[in-house]
Design a protein around this motif. Structure first.
Motif, PDB file in Angstrom:
ATOM      1  N   GLN A   4     -34.454  25.003 -18.596  1.00  0.00           N
ATOM      2  CA  GLN A   4     -34.272  23.966 -19.929  1.00  0.00           C
ATOM      3  C   GLN A   4     -35.305  23.385 -19.506  1.00  0.00           C
ATOM      4  O   GLN A   4     -35.883  22.740 -20.533  1.00  0.00           O
ATOM      5  CB  GLN A   4     -33.494  23.247 -18.947  1.00  0.00           C
ATOM      6  N   ASN A   5     -36.411  22.925 -18.732  1.00  0.00           N
ATOM      7  CA  ASN A   5     -37.584  22.459 -18.646  1.00  0.00           C
ATOM      8  C   ASN A   5     -38.354  23.484 -19.317  1.00  0.00           C
ATOM      9  O   ASN A   5     -39.544  22.189 -20.553  1.00  0.00           O
ATOM     10  CB  ASN A   5     -38.462  22.568 -17.130  1.00  0.00           C
ATOM     11  N   PHE A   6     -38.211  24.497 -19.827  1.00  0.00           N
ATOM     12  CA  PHE A   6     -39.563  25.030 -20.991  1.00  0.00           C
ATOM     13  C   PHE A   6     -38.955  24.854 -22.144  1.00  0.00           C
ATOM     14  O   PHE A   6     -39.422  24.860 -22.746  1.00  0.00           O
ATOM     15  CB  PHE A   6     -38.978  27.358 -20.751  1.00  0.00           C
ATOM     16  N   TRP A   7     -37.198  24.817 -22.596  1.00  0.00           N
ATOM     17  CA  TRP A   7     -37.472  24.406 -23.599  1.00  0.00           C
ATOM     18  C   TRP A   7     -37.722  23.294 -24.162  1.00  0.00           C
ATOM     19  O   TRP A   7     -37.578  22.637 -25.065  1.00  0.00           O
ATOM     20  CB  TRP A   7     -35.505  24.843 -24.336  1.00  0.00           C
ATOM     21  N   ILE A  48     -32.677  29.140 -27.490  1.00  0.00           N
ATOM     22  CA  ILE A  48     -32.686  28.362 -28.620  1.00  0.00           C
ATOM     23  C   ILE A  48     -31.846  29.245 -30.052  1.00  0.00           C
ATOM     24  O   ILE A  48     -32.608  29.976 -30.310  1.00  0.00           O
ATOM     25  CB  ILE A  48     -33.313  27.100 -28.208  1.00  0.00           C
ATOM     26  N   GLY A  49     -31.127  28.333 -30.770  1.00  0.00           N
ATOM     27  CA  GLY A  49     -30.897  28.921 -32.092  1.00  0.00           C
ATOM     28  C   GLY A  49     -30.780  28.322 -32.934  1.00  0.00           C
ATOM     29  O   GLY A  49     -30.683  26.909 -33.111  1.00  0.00           O
ATOM     30  N   ASN A 106     -35.665  20.170 -33.587  1.00  0.00           N
ATOM     31  CA  ASN A 106     -34.245  18.981 -33.561  1.00  0.00           C
ATOM     32  C   ASN A 106     -33.265  19.469 -32.657  1.00  0.00           C
ATOM     33  O   ASN A 106     -33.090  19.055 -33.115  1.00  0.00           O
ATOM     34  CB  ASN A 106     -33.564  18.933 -35.006  1.00  0.00           C
ATOM     35  N   ASN A 107     -33.933  20.506 -31.900  1.00  0.00           N
ATOM     36  CA  ASN A 107     -32.979  21.491 -30.759  1.00  0.00           C
ATOM     37  C   ASN A 107     -32.351  20.650 -29.869  1.00  0.00           C
ATOM     38  O   ASN A 107     -33.090  19.444 -29.296  1.00  0.00           O
ATOM     39  CB  ASN A 107     -33.256  22.741 -31.007  1.00  0.00           C
ATOM     40  N   SER A 108     -31.964  20.298 -28.828  1.00  0.00           N
ATOM     41  CA  SER A 108     -31.479  19.951 -27.368  1.00  0.00           C
ATOM     42  C   SER A 108     -32.050  21.268 -26.810  1.00  0.00           C
ATOM     43  O   SER A 108     -31.985  22.226 -26.060  1.00  0.00           O
ATOM     44  CB  SER A 108     -30.399  19.696 -27.025  1.00  0.00           C
ATOM     45  N   PRO A 109     -32.548  20.941 -25.474  1.00  0.00           N
ATOM     46  CA  PRO A 109     -33.433  21.947 -23.998  1.00  0.00           C
ATOM     47  C   PRO A 109     -31.299  22.175 -24.160  1.00  0.00           C
ATOM     48  O   PRO A 109     -30.901  21.321 -23.745  1.00  0.00           O
ATOM     49  CB  PRO A 109     -33.515  20.823 -23.225  1.00  0.00           C
ATOM     50  N   GLU A 168     -40.208  21.365 -23.583  1.00  0.00           N
ATOM     51  CA  GLU A 168     -41.475  21.609 -23.371  1.00  0.00           C
ATOM     52  C   GLU A 168     -41.524  21.873 -25.090  1.00  0.00           C
ATOM     53  O   GLU A 168     -42.750  21.872 -25.384  1.00  0.00           O
ATOM     54  CB  GLU A 168     -42.457  22.177 -22.445  1.00  0.00           C
ATOM     55  N   PHE A 169     -41.347  23.357 -25.135  1.00  0.00           N
ATOM     56  CA  PHE A 169     -41.413  23.958 -26.496  1.00  0.00           C
ATOM     57  C   PHE A 169     -40.762  23.055 -27.750  1.00  0.00           C
ATOM     58  O   PHE A 169     -41.854  22.790 -28.635  1.00  0.00           O
ATOM     59  CB  PHE A 169     -40.822  25.014 -25.969  1.00  0.00           C
ATOM     60  N   ILE A 170     -39.553  21.969 -27.389  1.00  0.00           N
ATOM     61  CA  ILE A 170     -38.809  21.778 -28.437  1.00  0.00           C
ATOM     62  C   ILE A 170     -40.351  20.145 -28.531  1.00  0.00           C
ATOM     63  O   ILE A 170     -40.310  20.215 -29.662  1.00  0.00           O
ATOM     64  CB  ILE A 170     -37.926  21.030 -28.338  1.00  0.00           C
ATOM     65  N   GLN A 171     -40.529  19.264 -27.111  1.00  0.00           N
ATOM     66  CA  GLN A 171     -41.339  18.542 -28.184  1.00  0.00           C
ATOM     67  C   GLN A 171     -42.838  19.691 -28.656  1.00  0.00           C
ATOM     68  O   GLN A 171     -43.383  18.729 -29.647  1.00  0.00           O
ATOM     69  CB  GLN A 171     -41.653  18.538 -26.940  1.00  0.00           C
ATOM     70  N   TYR A 172     -43.188  20.482 -28.521  1.00  0.00           N
ATOM     71  CA  TYR A 172     -44.169  20.979 -29.261  1.00  0.00           C
ATOM     72  C   TYR A 172     -43.773  21.491 -30.791  1.00  0.00           C
ATOM     73  O   TYR A 172     -44.838  21.135 -31.764  1.00  0.00           O
ATOM     74  CB  TYR A 172     -44.370  22.825 -28.603  1.00  0.00           C
ATOM     75  N   CYS A 173     -42.367  21.619 -30.737  1.00  0.00           N
ATOM     76  CA  CYS A 173     -42.304  21.699 -32.250  1.00  0.00           C
ATOM     77  C   CYS A 173     -42.777  20.323 -32.444  1.00  0.00           C
ATOM     78  O   CYS A 173     -42.098  20.599 -34.265  1.00  0.00           O
ATOM     79  CB  CYS A 173     -40.977  22.224 -32.065  1.00  0.00           C
ATOM     80  N   ARG A 174     -41.517  19.899 -32.362  1.00  0.00           N
ATOM     81  CA  ARG A 174     -42.180  18.283 -32.869  1.00  0.00           C
ATOM     82  C   ARG A 174     -43.025  17.857 -32.987  1.00  0.00           C
ATOM     83  O   ARG A 174     -43.050  17.169 -34.357  1.00  0.00           O
ATOM     84  CB  ARG A 174     -41.024  16.675 -31.881  1.00  0.00           C
TER      85      ARG A 174
END
Length: 176
Positions: free
Chosen positions: A37-40, A65-66, A56-59, A42-48
């Motif tokens: 959950q922490n990894f995702w 994640i898809g 726009n995904n949620s951790p 961070e990755f989602i923030q990187y994508c933002r």
């Protein structure tokens, strides 16, 4: 029935060991869930921050994640992590095995063009005995043991951006 003391002691030890193992397994599972959950997050923030398709995904606590690539036939883009790997995959899951295999076979017939646009070979998995198929780019990364994940995040973001555009266009050309 009377159980001899030695057998009762052995039974008590086995039950205690089983309980301890289950507790340790539950704790390890909770830690893996939290780490993912922490990894995702961070990755989602990187994508933002970098206009990635997963912005726009949620951790989640899952290993993947898809995201829809907005085409018919139940085809999605997944980012997947394991302890020592990361991959981006196009995942075919219309629910209909024959449809998945037909679309996969069509794309596979365009493999050279697709890989030329992508810039390197991809791993094509028809998964003949399964309902689903996938095409992936997979790399070795120690996903949870690195402090600076910039290179890993860049791979996931760049690969997903390229694959989503390329496969979106080829799938729209597909005619049943």
């Amino acid at each position: 029935q009377i159980i001899p003391i030695k057998d009762a002691d052995d039974y008590t030890i086995k039950i205690a060991t089983k309980t301890q193992n289950e507790t340790q397994s539950a704790e390890a599972s909770r830690i893996r869930y939290t780490n993912r959950q922490n990894f995702w997050a961070e990755f989602i923030q990187y994508c933002r921050d970098n206009d990635g398709i997963f912005a726009n995904n949620s951790p989640v606590g899952d290993s993947w994640i898809g995201k829809s690539i907005r085409v018919p036939y139940g085809i999605n883009m997944n980012a997947v992590i394991g302890y020592n790997l990361a991959r981006i995959e196009i995942y075919f899951n219309s629910g209909n095995k024959e449809t998945n295999k037909r679309v996969f076979d069509y794309l596979y017939s365009r493999k050279e063009e697709i890989e030329a646009e992508y810039g390197q070979p991809l791993i094509w998995q028809r998964l003949t005995d399964k309902v689903t198929c996938r095409v992936k780019d997979e790399r070795e990364y120690l996903c949870f043991d690195i402090e600076d994940k910039t290179e890993l995040f860049a791979f996931l973001k760049d690969a997903s951006d390229k694959m989503s555009v390329i496969f979106h266009n080829y799938i729209l050309e597909y005619k049943e």
